[in-house]
Motif scaffolding. Structure first.
Motif, PDB file in Angstrom:
ATOM      1  N   PRO A 116      21.761  54.833  37.220  1.00 35.36           N
ATOM      2  CA  PRO A 116      22.490  55.307  36.045  1.00 35.36           C
ATOM      3  C   PRO A 116      23.994  55.037  36.112  1.00 35.36           C
ATOM      4  O   PRO A 116      24.792  55.854  35.633  1.00 35.36           O
ATOM      5  N   TYR A 117      24.413  53.926  36.702  1.00 33.35           N
ATOM      6  CA  TYR A 117      25.838  53.637  36.854  1.00 33.35           C
ATOM      7  C   TYR A 117      26.383  52.898  35.647  1.00 33.35           C
ATOM      8  O   TYR A 117      25.661  52.163  34.956  1.00 33.35           O
ATOM      9  N   VAL A 118      27.689  53.077  35.415  1.00 30.88           N
ATOM     10  CA  VAL A 118      28.403  52.385  34.337  1.00 30.88           C
ATOM     11  C   VAL A 118      29.709  51.831  34.901  1.00 30.88           C
ATOM     12  O   VAL A 118      30.167  52.245  35.971  1.00 30.88           O
ATOM     13  N   ILE A 119      30.316  50.902  34.166  1.00 29.34           N
ATOM     14  CA  ILE A 119      31.573  50.271  34.593  1.00 29.34           C
ATOM     15  C   ILE A 119      32.735  50.983  33.904  1.00 29.34           C
ATOM     16  O   ILE A 119      32.841  50.981  32.673  1.00 29.34           O
ATOM     17  N   VAL A 120      33.623  51.571  34.706  1.00 32.00           N
ATOM     18  CA  VAL A 120      34.745  52.321  34.137  1.00 32.00           C
ATOM     19  C   VAL A 120      36.077  51.612  34.343  1.00 32.00           C
ATOM     20  O   VAL A 120      37.105  52.060  33.811  1.00 32.00           O
ATOM     21  N   ALA A 121      36.089  50.518  35.119  1.00 35.01           N
ATOM     22  CA  ALA A 121      37.325  49.747  35.310  1.00 35.01           C
ATOM     23  C   ALA A 121      36.950  48.337  35.728  1.00 35.01           C
ATOM     24  O   ALA A 121      35.915  48.113  36.362  1.00 35.01           O
ATOM     25  N   VAL A 122      37.822  47.388  35.340  1.00 34.13           N
ATOM     26  CA  VAL A 122      37.694  45.998  35.772  1.00 34.13           C
ATOM     27  C   VAL A 122      39.068  45.557  36.250  1.00 34.13           C
ATOM     28  O   VAL A 122      40.036  45.627  35.496  1.00 34.13           O
ATOM     29  N   ARG A 123      39.148  45.119  37.516  1.00 34.90           N
ATOM     30  CA  ARG A 123      40.441  44.784  38.113  1.00 34.90           C
ATOM     31  C   ARG A 123      40.352  43.450  38.844  1.00 34.90           C
ATOM     32  O   ARG A 123      39.258  42.969  39.162  1.00 34.90           O
ATOM     33  N   THR A 124      41.513  42.869  39.142  1.00 33.43           N
ATOM     34  CA  THR A 124      41.539  41.725  40.050  1.00 33.43           C
ATOM     35  C   THR A 124      41.207  42.231  41.446  1.00 33.43           C
ATOM     36  O   THR A 124      41.474  43.388  41.783  1.00 33.43           O
ATOM     37  N   ALA A 125      40.617  41.359  42.253  1.00 40.80           N
ATOM     38  CA  ALA A 125      40.195  41.795  43.584  1.00 40.80           C
ATOM     39  C   ALA A 125      40.165  40.609  44.524  1.00 40.80           C
ATOM     40  O   ALA A 125      39.825  39.488  44.129  1.00 40.80           O
ATOM     41  N   SER A 126      40.516  40.847  45.777  1.00 41.13           N
ATOM     42  CA  SER A 126      40.516  39.788  46.777  1.00 41.13           C
ATOM     43  C   SER A 126      39.155  39.599  47.423  1.00 41.13           C
ATOM     44  O   SER A 126      38.895  38.575  48.052  1.00 41.13           O
ATOM     45  N   GLN A 127      38.265  40.575  47.272  1.00 40.10           N
ATOM     46  CA  GLN A 127      36.994  40.536  47.994  1.00 40.10           C
ATOM     47  C   GLN A 127      35.860  39.847  47.239  1.00 40.10           C
ATOM     48  O   GLN A 127      34.729  39.829  47.714  1.00 40.10           O
ATOM     49  N   ALA A 161      35.914  36.496  45.839  1.00 40.69           N
ATOM     50  CA  ALA A 161      36.059  35.037  45.708  1.00 40.69           C
ATOM     51  C   ALA A 161      36.675  34.627  44.380  1.00 40.69           C
ATOM     52  O   ALA A 161      36.208  33.711  43.713  1.00 40.69           O
ATOM     53  N   GLY A 162      37.744  35.321  43.994  1.00 40.11           N
ATOM     54  CA  GLY A 162      38.484  34.953  42.791  1.00 40.11           C
ATOM     55  C   GLY A 162      37.975  35.595  41.513  1.00 40.11           C
ATOM     56  O   GLY A 162      38.585  35.431  40.453  1.00 40.11           O
ATOM     57  N   MET A 163      36.889  36.328  41.595  1.00 42.64           N
ATOM     58  CA  MET A 163      36.373  37.016  40.413  1.00 42.64           C
ATOM     59  C   MET A 163      36.936  38.427  40.328  1.00 42.64           C
ATOM     60  O   MET A 163      37.479  38.958  41.297  1.00 42.64           O
ATOM     61  N   TYR A 164      36.787  39.025  39.158  1.00 41.66           N
ATOM     62  CA  TYR A 164      37.172  40.421  38.995  1.00 41.66           C
ATOM     63  C   TYR A 164      36.190  41.332  39.740  1.00 41.66           C
ATOM     64  O   TYR A 164      35.073  40.925  40.082  1.00 41.66           O
ATOM     65  N   ALA A 165      36.622  42.575  39.956  1.00 39.81           N
ATOM     66  CA  ALA A 165      35.747  43.594  40.536  1.00 39.81           C
ATOM     67  C   ALA A 165      35.602  44.736  39.544  1.00 39.81           C
ATOM     68  O   ALA A 165      36.567  45.139  38.883  1.00 39.81           O
ATOM     69  N   ASN A 166      34.385  45.230  39.417  1.00 34.14           N
ATOM     70  CA  ASN A 166      34.102  46.385  38.569  1.00 34.14           C
ATOM     71  C   ASN A 166      34.152  47.657  39.399  1.00 34.14           C
ATOM     72  O   ASN A 166      33.710  47.668  40.550  1.00 34.14           O
TER      73      ASN A 166
END
Length: 221
Positions: free
Chosen positions: A159-170, A172-177
């Motif tokens: 039952p998880y949802v995405i509450v933030a989307v940020r840049t991330a180093s972990q 490989a160049g994609m965003y992290a939720n």
């Protein structure tokens, strides 16, 4: 004499019992295999461990199939049944020109190749270089947790949802939720799934979701 005979009989019975246990607990090397032609469907839950040309299947490949077990190496054209994951790729026999994939059951923090299936209920928390996937990246699998960061390509299990989307180093160049468990009135990014039993009631402003300023307020249906 009778006592000696009794002791010998008991020892023999014990040896037979040990042998019976050994057969029941057969090692992976003793796992039963079956040969089928490449024109046949691989039965559900089975994997291909060898590809060959034989008289059994003229003009077609002969596939050797078995039930997967921990550390089994399967040919790249094999199905990978749930919940097994691919941790390594190799080249060479007995898969002909196909790569061999090493399969394991998932566990917390396991590194899998990026082309591995992600079993239901698991998330991707890291993506990066690894020498064991034939030039492709690996990714780390974990069970979901509150306020956990997952890579953009990760599933978001109910039952998880995405509450933030940020840049991330972990990743490989994609965003992290950032994920958390759904609750009545939660505001989510517009890339979030809507869990069963909830609906997007209205748009709502967000400031932690890269690429948008509006998300959705979820209410229990």
């Amino acid at each position: 004499m009778r006592a000696l005979f009794t002791r010998v009989a008991m020892a023999a019975a014990a040896i037979l019992a040990i042998g019976a246990v050994a057969v029941v607990g057969a090692t992976p090397a003793q796992a039963a295999t079956t040969k089928i032609c490449s024109t046949q469907a691989v039965p559900a839950g089975q994997v291909i461990v060898e590809v060959a040309q034989t008289s059994l299947c003229p003009n077609f490949q002969t596939w050797t199939i078995t039930t997967p077990y921990e550390g089994v190496k399967v040919c790249a054209l094999s199905p990978v049944p749930a919940p097994w994951v691919i941790t390594r790729a190799e080249v060479g026999a007995p898969c002909g020109t196909y790569w061999k994939y090493e399969l394991h059951a998932p566990y917390q923090g396991i590194l899998v190749c990026v082309y591995s299936p992600v079993p239901a209920g698991w998330v991707i928390t890291w993506i990066g270089a690894n020498s064991v996937c034939q030039g492709y990246n690996s990714q780390r699998l974990n069970l979901p947790a509150e306020n956990q960061q997952t890579c953009q390509t990760s599933p978001t299990p109910n039952p998880y949802v995405i509450v933030a989307v940020r840049t991330a180093s972990q990743c490989a160049g994609m965003y992290a939720n950032t994920i958390r468990q759904v609750y009545n009135g939660v505001v989510v990014c517009n890339t979030s799934p809507v869990p069963p039993g909830y609906y997007a009631a209205s748009q709502a402003p967000v400031n932690l979701c890269i690429g948008t300023t509006m998300g959705w307020k979820l209410l229990h249906s």
